[in-house]
Design a protein around this motif. Sequence first.
Motif, PDB file in Angstrom:
ATOM      1  N   GLN A  38       0.566  -0.966   0.000  1.00 25.85           N
ATOM      2  CA  GLN A  38      -0.360  -0.325   0.352  1.00 25.85           C
ATOM      3  C   GLN A  38       0.726   0.648  -0.079  1.00 25.85           C
ATOM      4  N   MET A  39       0.861   2.017  -1.029  1.00 24.42           N
ATOM      5  CA  MET A  39       1.532   3.198  -1.134  1.00 24.42           C
ATOM      6  C   MET A  39       0.836   4.499  -1.342  1.00 24.42           C
ATOM      7  N   VAL A  40       1.571   5.831  -1.445  1.00 23.77           N
ATOM      8  CA  VAL A  40       1.139   6.696  -1.908  1.00 23.77           C
ATOM      9  C   VAL A  40       2.058   7.107  -2.902  1.00 23.77           C
ATOM     10  N   ALA A  41       1.114   7.131  -4.111  1.00 19.01           N
ATOM     11  CA  ALA A  41       1.931   7.983  -4.803  1.00 19.01           C
ATOM     12  C   ALA A  41       2.078   9.429  -4.982  1.00 19.01           C
ATOM     13  N   THR A  62       2.877  11.350   8.736  1.00 22.90           N
ATOM     14  CA  THR A  62       1.676  10.029   8.494  1.00 22.90           C
ATOM     15  C   THR A  62       2.546   8.699   9.504  1.00 22.90           C
ATOM     16  N   ASP A  63       0.948   8.538   9.528  1.00 24.27           N
ATOM     17  CA  ASP A  63       0.450   7.605  10.624  1.00 24.27           C
ATOM     18  C   ASP A  63       0.307   6.054   9.650  1.00 24.27           C
ATOM     19  N   ASN A 138     -10.803   5.583   1.489  1.00 23.04           N
ATOM     20  CA  ASN A 138     -10.658   5.716   2.994  1.00 23.04           C
ATOM     21  C   ASN A 138      -8.695   6.381   3.121  1.00 23.04           C
ATOM     22  N   ARG A 139      -8.187   5.478   2.120  1.00 24.47           N
ATOM     23  CA  ARG A 139      -6.603   6.061   2.528  1.00 24.47           C
ATOM     24  C   ARG A 139      -6.485   8.112   2.302  1.00 24.47           C
ATOM     25  N   ALA A 140      -7.056   7.856   1.140  1.00 28.58           N
ATOM     26  CA  ALA A 140      -7.250   9.628   0.550  1.00 28.58           C
ATOM     27  C   ALA A 140      -7.350  10.793   1.750  1.00 28.58           C
ATOM     28  N   LEU A 141      -8.887   9.863   2.407  1.00 26.78           N
ATOM     29  CA  LEU A 141      -8.514  10.359   3.128  1.00 26.78           C
ATOM     30  C   LEU A 141      -8.457  11.310   4.467  1.00 26.78           C
ATOM     31  N   ILE A 142      -7.264   9.857   3.968  1.00 21.60           N
ATOM     32  CA  ILE A 142      -6.138  10.314   5.668  1.00 21.60           C
ATOM     33  C   ILE A 142      -5.104  11.091   4.739  1.00 21.60           C
ATOM     34  N   LEU A 143      -4.825  11.173   3.998  1.00 20.02           N
ATOM     35  CA  LEU A 143      -3.464  11.727   3.389  1.00 20.02           C
ATOM     36  C   LEU A 143      -4.133  12.872   2.959  1.00 20.02           C
ATOM     37  N   LYS A 144      -5.391  13.446   2.944  1.00 26.79           N
ATOM     38  CA  LYS A 144      -5.577  14.596   2.778  1.00 26.79           C
ATOM     39  C   LYS A 144      -5.726  15.538   4.285  1.00 26.79           C
ATOM     40  N   GLU A 145      -5.962  14.505   5.487  1.00 27.00           N
ATOM     41  CA  GLU A 145      -5.731  15.447   6.260  1.00 27.00           C
ATOM     42  C   GLU A 145      -4.603  15.335   7.245  1.00 27.00           C
ATOM     43  N   ASP A 146      -3.699  14.684   6.118  1.00 23.78           N
ATOM     44  CA  ASP A 146      -2.271  14.648   6.968  1.00 23.78           C
ATOM     45  C   ASP A 146      -1.209  15.966   6.518  1.00 23.78           C
ATOM     46  N   LEU A 147      -1.841  16.346   5.123  1.00 25.56           N
ATOM     47  CA  LEU A 147      -1.064  17.589   4.126  1.00 25.56           C
ATOM     48  C   LEU A 147      -1.747  18.757   4.928  1.00 25.56           C
ATOM     49  N   GLU A 148      -3.151  18.660   5.531  1.00 24.77           N
ATOM     50  CA  GLU A 148      -3.627  19.935   6.179  1.00 24.77           C
ATOM     51  C   GLU A 148      -2.636  19.646   6.764  1.00 24.77           C
ATOM     52  N   ASN A 149      -2.798  19.066   8.106  1.00 28.69           N
ATOM     53  CA  ASN A 149      -1.732  19.050   9.268  1.00 28.69           C
ATOM     54  C   ASN A 149      -1.096  19.519   9.391  1.00 28.69           C
ATOM     55  N   ILE A 150       0.149  18.937   8.424  1.00 26.62           N
ATOM     56  CA  ILE A 150       1.445  20.011   7.991  1.00 26.62           C
ATOM     57  C   ILE A 150       1.220  21.454   7.494  1.00 26.62           C
ATOM     58  N   ASP A 179      -2.226  24.433 -14.369  1.00 18.96           N
ATOM     59  CA  ASP A 179      -3.448  24.182 -14.180  1.00 18.96           C
ATOM     60  C   ASP A 179      -4.240  23.291 -13.921  1.00 18.96           C
ATOM     61  N   PRO A 180      -4.750  23.594 -12.219  1.00 18.82           N
ATOM     62  CA  PRO A 180      -5.677  22.978 -11.472  1.00 18.82           C
ATOM     63  C   PRO A 180      -5.681  21.714 -11.661  1.00 18.82           C
ATOM     64  N   SER A 181      -6.935  22.055 -13.331  1.00 19.79           N
ATOM     65  CA  SER A 181      -8.025  21.249 -13.854  1.00 19.79           C
ATOM     66  C   SER A 181      -7.790  19.576 -14.231  1.00 19.79           C
ATOM     67  N   LYS A 182      -5.703  19.866 -14.303  1.00 15.21           N
ATOM     68  CA  LYS A 182      -5.080  18.782 -14.723  1.00 15.21           C
ATOM     69  C   LYS A 182      -4.312  17.747 -13.816  1.00 15.21           C
ATOM     70  N   GLY A 183      -3.744  19.358 -13.899  1.00 11.41           N
ATOM     71  CA  GLY A 183      -2.392  18.335 -13.094  1.00 11.41           C
ATOM     72  C   GLY A 183      -2.588  17.261 -11.409  1.00 11.41           C
ATOM     73  N   TRP A 184      -1.579  17.335 -11.326  1.00 13.39           N
ATOM     74  CA  TRP A 184      -1.932  16.182  -9.826  1.00 13.39           C
ATOM     75  C   TRP A 184      -0.674  16.317  -8.993  1.00 13.39           C
ATOM     76  N   HIS A 185      -1.170  15.741  -7.872  1.00 14.56           N
ATOM     77  CA  HIS A 185       0.598  15.954  -6.487  1.00 14.56           C
ATOM     78  C   HIS A 185       0.598  14.564  -6.187  1.00 14.56           C
ATOM     79  N   PHE A 186      -0.816  13.446  -5.648  1.00 14.53           N
ATOM     80  CA  PHE A 186      -0.864  12.560  -4.683  1.00 14.53           C
ATOM     81  C   PHE A 186      -2.098  11.731  -5.924  1.00 14.53           C
ATOM     82  N   TYR A 187      -1.950  10.312  -5.857  1.00 11.51           N
ATOM     83  CA  TYR A 187      -3.134   9.631  -5.877  1.00 11.51           C
ATOM     84  C   TYR A 187      -2.604   8.449  -4.844  1.00 11.51           C
TER      85      TYR A 187
END
Length: 187
Positions: A38-41, A62-63, A138-150, A179-187
């Motif tokens: 299991q990874m975060v890309a 990240t916990d 579910n993992r993406a929700l935790i990733l979102k929270e981790d990012l917001e925490n920092i 171009d936020p409609s196309k780019g990405w940082h994590f999945y």
Amino acid sequence: ALQTAQTDLVTGVPHDFYDSLMAESKINVSILKPFAKQMVATNKTQKPLNNPKARLALQAATDVKAHMAASFGQDDLYMLCPAIFFCGSQWASESGADLYWEVDIAKGKKLWAEAMAEENYTGKMIVLANTDIPYLYNRALILKEDLENIGAEVEFAVSDWATLISRKIANLRVDPQEDPSKGWHFY
């Protein structure tokens, strides 16, 4: 279908059926571990994730147990270890274990702020998430929270898995700040 004998074998049963299947004496449940990593890309081709401090910031905050618990629920449905290769395999290593187990939000905030300043990055972090594979969502929700925490602002781009992968592949080198409609940082 298993409980009513309409089928003899099922793989990849949703995790919320775990307790009810384990309670069935006529059903043999086998858990394959290790099964998958299991990874975060991360999109390291674009700012700010091209800066190692940004990735170290997220790692510090990240916990891993929280990520796995959100994805799979019961502790016996997953394994935790710092190995890049499967836990317990011949290539497994404890190298970097201190960073794997560390959860230090203050350190993450400091590294994140440094990376954003060094990269002159002011945009949001775009997290691609999908709703048709529940454990990934579910993992993406935790990733979102981790990012917001920092201290990161997050755009949570939710779609189905096929659309997510199409966007990821087609826009690997698109700058999300341009171009936020196309780019990405994590999945």
